[in-house]
Write a protein that holds these residues in place. Structure first.
Motif, short mmCIF file in Angstrom:
data_model
loop_
_atom_site.label_atom_id
_atom_site.label_comp_id
_atom_site.label_asym_id
_atom_site.label_seq_id
_atom_site.Cartn_x
_atom_site.Cartn_y
_atom_site.Cartn_z
N MET A 1 2.10 14.67 -11.24
CA MET A 1 1.38 13.39 -11.36
C MET A 1 0.11 13.40 -10.54
O MET A 1 -0.01 14.12 -9.56
N SER A 2 -0.81 12.58 -10.89
CA SER A 2 -2.07 12.54 -10.13
C SER A 2 -2.01 11.44 -9.07
O SER A 2 -1.60 10.31 -9.38
N PRO A 3 -2.35 11.73 -7.84
CA PRO A 3 -2.27 10.71 -6.79
C PRO A 3 -3.48 9.78 -6.79
O PRO A 3 -3.58 8.93 -5.91
N TYR B 1 -6.68 5.24 -4.45
CA TYR B 1 -7.58 4.10 -4.62
C TYR B 1 -6.95 2.84 -4.05
O TYR B 1 -7.59 2.11 -3.28
N LEU B 2 -5.65 2.64 -4.40
CA LEU B 2 -4.96 1.44 -3.90
C LEU B 2 -4.94 1.44 -2.39
O LEU B 2 -5.26 0.44 -1.73
N ALA B 3 -4.58 2.62 -1.82
CA ALA B 3 -4.51 2.72 -0.35
C ALA B 3 -5.87 2.41 0.27
O ALA B 3 -5.96 1.71 1.28
N ALA B 4 -6.92 2.93 -0.36
CA ALA B 4 -8.26 2.69 0.18
C ALA B 4 -8.57 1.21 0.16
O ALA B 4 -9.10 0.65 1.15
N ILE B 5 -8.22 0.55 -0.92
CA ILE B 5 -8.48 -0.89 -1.01
C ILE B 5 -7.70 -1.62 0.08
O ILE B 5 -8.25 -2.44 0.84
N LEU B 6 -6.39 -1.28 0.20
CA LEU B 6 -5.54 -1.94 1.21
C LEU B 6 -6.12 -1.72 2.61
O LEU B 6 -6.23 -2.63 3.42
N PHE C 1 -2.96 -9.01 13.35
CA PHE C 1 -1.79 -8.16 13.45
C PHE C 1 -1.31 -7.72 12.07
O PHE C 1 -1.02 -6.54 11.84
N MET C 2 -1.24 -8.70 11.18
CA MET C 2 -0.81 -8.38 9.82
C MET C 2 -1.78 -7.40 9.17
O MET C 2 -1.38 -6.47 8.47
N SER C 3 -3.07 -7.57 9.47
CA SER C 3 -4.07 -6.65 8.91
C SER C 3 -3.84 -5.23 9.41
O SER C 3 -3.99 -4.26 8.65
N VAL C 4 -3.46 -5.14 10.70
CA VAL C 4 -3.17 -3.81 11.26
C VAL C 4 -2.02 -3.19 10.47
O VAL C 4 -2.08 -2.01 10.08
N GLU C 5 -0.97 -4.02 10.23
CA GLU C 5 0.17 -3.50 9.45
C GLU C 5 -0.28 -3.03 8.08
O GLU C 5 0.18 -2.01 7.57
N LEU C 6 -1.20 -3.76 7.52
CA LEU C 6 -1.72 -3.41 6.20
C LEU C 6 -2.36 -2.02 6.23
O LEU C 6 -2.13 -1.19 5.36
N MET C 7 -3.12 -1.78 7.29
CA MET C 7 -3.78 -0.47 7.42
C MET C 7 -2.75 0.64 7.58
O MET C 7 -2.86 1.71 6.98
N LEU C 8 -1.73 0.36 8.42
CA LEU C 8 -0.68 1.37 8.62
C LEU C 8 -0.02 1.70 7.29
O LEU C 8 0.21 2.87 6.95
N ASN C 9 0.27 0.65 6.53
CA ASN C 9 0.98 0.89 5.29
C ASN C 9 0.10 1.57 4.26
O ASN C 9 0.58 2.35 3.44
N ALA C 10 -1.19 1.29 4.33
CA ALA C 10 -2.11 2.02 3.46
C ALA C 10 -2.04 3.50 3.75
O ALA C 10 -1.95 4.34 2.83
N ASN D 1 0.52 5.03 5.07
CA ASN D 1 1.83 5.48 4.60
C ASN D 1 1.78 5.80 3.11
O ASN D 1 2.29 6.82 2.66
N LEU D 2 1.15 4.90 2.38
CA LEU D 2 1.10 5.06 0.93
C LEU D 2 0.40 6.36 0.56
O LEU D 2 0.89 7.12 -0.28
N VAL D 3 -0.69 6.65 1.23
CA VAL D 3 -1.41 7.90 0.96
C VAL D 3 -0.52 9.10 1.23
O VAL D 3 -0.44 10.04 0.44
N MET D 4 0.20 9.02 2.38
CA MET D 4 1.04 10.17 2.74
C MET D 4 2.14 10.39 1.71
O MET D 4 2.42 11.51 1.29
N VAL D 5 2.77 9.31 1.33
CA VAL D 5 3.87 9.43 0.35
C VAL D 5 3.32 9.97 -0.97
O VAL D 5 3.90 10.88 -1.57
#
Lengths: 99, 633
Positions: free
Chosen positions: A1-3, A8-13, A31-40, A42-46
């Motif tokens: 599959m192509s990531p 793109y989604l992670a970059a937007i997040l 704080f929530m924004s920081v979490e958003l960045m962390l999860n972005a 995470n998404l890239v890594m996964v």
């Protein structure tokens, strides 16, 4: 599959998170924004882990989650303490840590 | 000529180190135990020197009894320095020359110790004074008993230290402190020559032992022989206050009078003469250096006498006279084998009569409430009978009155000088006349004429601890010459390679000339200062060239100031200015720059979390851009 789409989604997040930290005054929102960045991140890594068929990225995601959880505990308690003393969660008001 | 051989020390000789150790130990005890010894310490010091004298005397008698070949005894002590290139053993050499010095130092030094007990009786730092005196004796004995130049140098520096401590003993007087510093610094100049000489010896001979240096001197390259000779002469000039390093001696009068006696008679200034005589092999290999010694001696004997004629301070007259007499000794030492024995002979007799006169001057000062100005003296002959008579003995000895000590020793030097060169001889002859003039002037102003005492001064004879030393020294001032006249040349021949001259009690032609010149000197002094002549309370103003020069020590201080002190001061001021502007400027500028930059940077820390976030984001973007650009490139 192509990531591609995940990236793109992670970059937007991440961008939303970064702008949130820089723009919002409310500590909780920042704080929530920081979490958003962390999860972005995470998404890239996964996504890349899936694309490459390895498990390294997924394992790393768990570490990030654990660290994020710990950080939330510490961060939220600090915010609560600040709120109790100053009756406000504005980050601009809490600017005493300077020379 | 007897060849110089050295025999190993046996019996009593192996204890000769006690001569040095006893005064050194006493000095240490006096300094370490402090106030406990305030009441009795001075007798400990006297006992230490007396014990040294006994050791020296016993060794001297042993040497007298030994064969002439066995009169040079080496006493090895221990190995001092051991390096791959050099091994320096510290040892003593007891021979004809060093034992005479040891006797003079401990004998006259001991007498001065006894005298000091009385002279310093009312000084609350007397214990310390005696500690320094003992240190002086120990250092001087190290100097003369050493068997190599490096150990000699240890004593040499010890003498410099002790003289510094003693000249500046009354340190509450700024003048005394300055005089001590001056003596120390001028001696360092001489020491520089001494160190160069020792280093050259180590480089050329691989050893600084007298035996090795003497053996190697004859085969030495003339250039190096001359260099070492001149270096040694520089060292000797510093210690013996010879021109051009003479200026410290007159200021050294700031010390207590027994110190002056010790410096001028038994120790210190004799070191230079000793050094030249001890290094005779070097000077024989270097005629230029030997000539330089003669010139220095001749110039100093005239300069010293000149200064002596125009001083009103009794101690400064005597100081000028010491310079002059040491000049005679240097002259004799520079003449060569013919003069060595006479140099030492004059040194010994001078040790007696100069110590005698200095202590006599101290006795006079004691009676006159420490006034040193001879214009305030007069008519003391009747009041201070013992001091006067003993001083008179010293006076007759120094001017060379027939039969007295100086007559023999000085006449020999003048004759030897005429043998060398007529002009040098004439200078020595004139010096004798000037000596007679200023010493007569001193006698007339101090002991004769009218009473010119300051109000409230009641002269009195000194106590026995002060007069007994005077009597002893006066005794030797009278008989010292006859005692040694026929003996000393034979005695010193092996140690110095001196040529024995026939001497007789009847004056030669030059002897008669000397007597005539001396008589003229006395007559002039009598004509000016004698009888009922008025002596003004202050020195009359004068534009006479000779008077002005003499009163100002021949402008020795001015010369030093212009040639050395002023340039040094200017250089150090320049360095200070450079330090302040250049180096400090650079260092301070760097500091100002850093703190200014930090001040700007500090503003970035405003406590606003969001601005930190902005900075961080900007940074990340920047790094990202760089990475991308690098990738593209």
């Amino acid at each position: 599959m192509s990531p591609d789409n995940y990236v793109y989604l992670a970059a937007i997040l991440f961008t939303i998170g970064a702008i949130g930290v820089m723009v919002r005054r409310n500590a909780l929102v920042a704080f929530m924004s920081v979490e958003l960045m962390l999860n972005a991140a995470n998404l890239v890594m996964v996504a890349f882990a899936l694309a490459r068929g390895g498990l390294d990225g997924q394992v790393a995601t768990f570490f990030v989650m654990v660290v994020a959880a710990a950080e939330v505990v510490v961060g939220l308690s600090i915010i609560i303490v600040i709120y109790r003393t100053r009756r406000s969660t504005s980050m601009d008001a809490a600017s005493l840590l300077k020379l | 000529m007897i060849t110089l051989t050295t025999v190993a020390a046996t019996g009593l000789f192996s204890y000769s180190w006690l001569m040095i150790a006893l005064p050194a130990l006493a000095a240490a005890i006096l300094l370490v135990f402090g106030r406990i010894l305030d009441a009795s310490g001075h007798w400990l010091a006297v006992a230490a020197v007396a014990a040294s004298f006994v050791v020296a005397l016993v060794l001297f008698i042993q040497l007298l009894g030994a064969d002439p070949e066995a009169r040079s005894v080496a006493v090895p002590l221990y190995e001092w320095i051991h390096t791959p290139s050099w091994t320096i053993a510290a040892g003593l050499q007891i021979d004809q020359l060093s034992i005479l010095f040891a006797l003079l130092i401990t004998g006259v030094g001991g007498v001065i110790h006894v005298y000091s007990v009385g002279y310093m009786a009312h000084d609350e730092r007397r214990r310390r004074f005696f500690a320094y005196l003992n240190l002086f004796i120990a250092a001087m004995l190290t100097l003369v008993l050493a068997d190599n130049y490096l150990v000699l140098f240890v004593g040499w520096e010890g003498v410099g230290l002790a003289s510094y401590l003693l000249i500046g003993f009354w340190q509450h007087k700024p003048s005394a402190a300055a005089a001590a510093k001056k003596a120390f610094v001028m001696n360092r100049v001489g020491d520089l020559g001494m160190t160069f000489a020792v280093m050259a010896m180590l480089a050329l001979f691989g050893s600084s032992a007298f035996a090795d240096v003497n053996a190697g001197a004859a085969k030495l390259d003339p250039f190096w022989a001359t260099a070492i000779g001149l270096f040694l002469l520089l060292g000797a000039c510093g210690k013996s206050a010879q021109v051009p390093l003479q200026a410290w001696l007159l200021d050294a009068m700031e010390g207590p009078t027994p110190v002056s006696a010790l410096i001028h008679a038994a120790t210190m200034v004799t070191a230079g003469v000793y050094l030249v005589v001890r290094s005779h092999a070097i000077f024989e290999a270097a005629p230029i250096a030997a000539t330089a010694v003669v010139i220095v001696g001749t110039v100093t004997l005239l300069v010293g006498a000149w200064i002596g004629t125009s001083k009103d301070d009794i101690k400064k007259v005597l100081a000028g006279s010491t310079m002059s007499q040491i000049g005679y000794m240097m002259l004799a030492a520079g003449i060569g084998p013919a003069g060595y024995a006479f140099a030492i002979f004059h040194l010994l007799t001078h040790g007696f009569f100069k110590a005698n006169m200095f202590l006599g001057a101290g006795s006079v000062m004691h009676a006159m409430d420490d006034d040193v100005n001879m214009r305030n003296y007069g008519a003391l002959a009747k009041v201070m009978r013992v001091t006067f008579l003993t001083f008179a003995a010293g006076y007759l000895a120094i001017i060379g009155f027939p039969g007295f000590a100086g007559y023999f020793s000085k006449d020999h030097i003048i004759e030897a000088a005429f043998d060398l060169n007529v002009w040098v001889g004439l200078c020595a002859l004139i010096g004798a006349g000037i000596t007679a003039f200023y010493m007569t002037r001193l006698m007339l102003m101090t002991f004769f004429g009218e009473k010119r005492w300051q109000p409230g001064v009641h002269p009195h004879e000194s106590p026995w601890v002060m007069t007994v030393p005077l009597i002893i020294l006066a005794f030797f001032s009278v008989i010292g010459g006859v005692l040694m006249n026929f003996w000393i040349q034979d005695w010193l021949e092996p140690a110095t390679g001196a040529h024995v001259h026939e001497v007789s009690l009847v004056p030669s032609l030059i002897g008669w000339a000397t007597l005539a010149v001396v008589a003229a000197g006395i007559a002039i002094a009598w004509f000016v200062f004698g009888g009922t002549k008025k002596i003004p309370a202050t020195a009359p103003a004068s534009r006479n060239f000779f008077t002005v020069m003499g009163r100002n020590d021949l402008f020795g201080d001015a010369v030093n100031d212009t040639l050395v002190v002023a340039p040094t001061m200017a250089a150090s001021r320049g360095l200070v200015a450079a330090d302040r502007t250049l180096w400090d400027g650079a260092a301070n500028g760097l500091g100002v720059l850093t703190s200014g930059v930090s001040d700007r940077l500090r503003r970035l820390q405003n406590g606003q979390v969001r601005s930190y976030a902005l900075t961080m984001t900007a940074g990340v973007v920047l790094v990202g851009l760089v990475v991308v650009l690098v990738q593209l490139g």
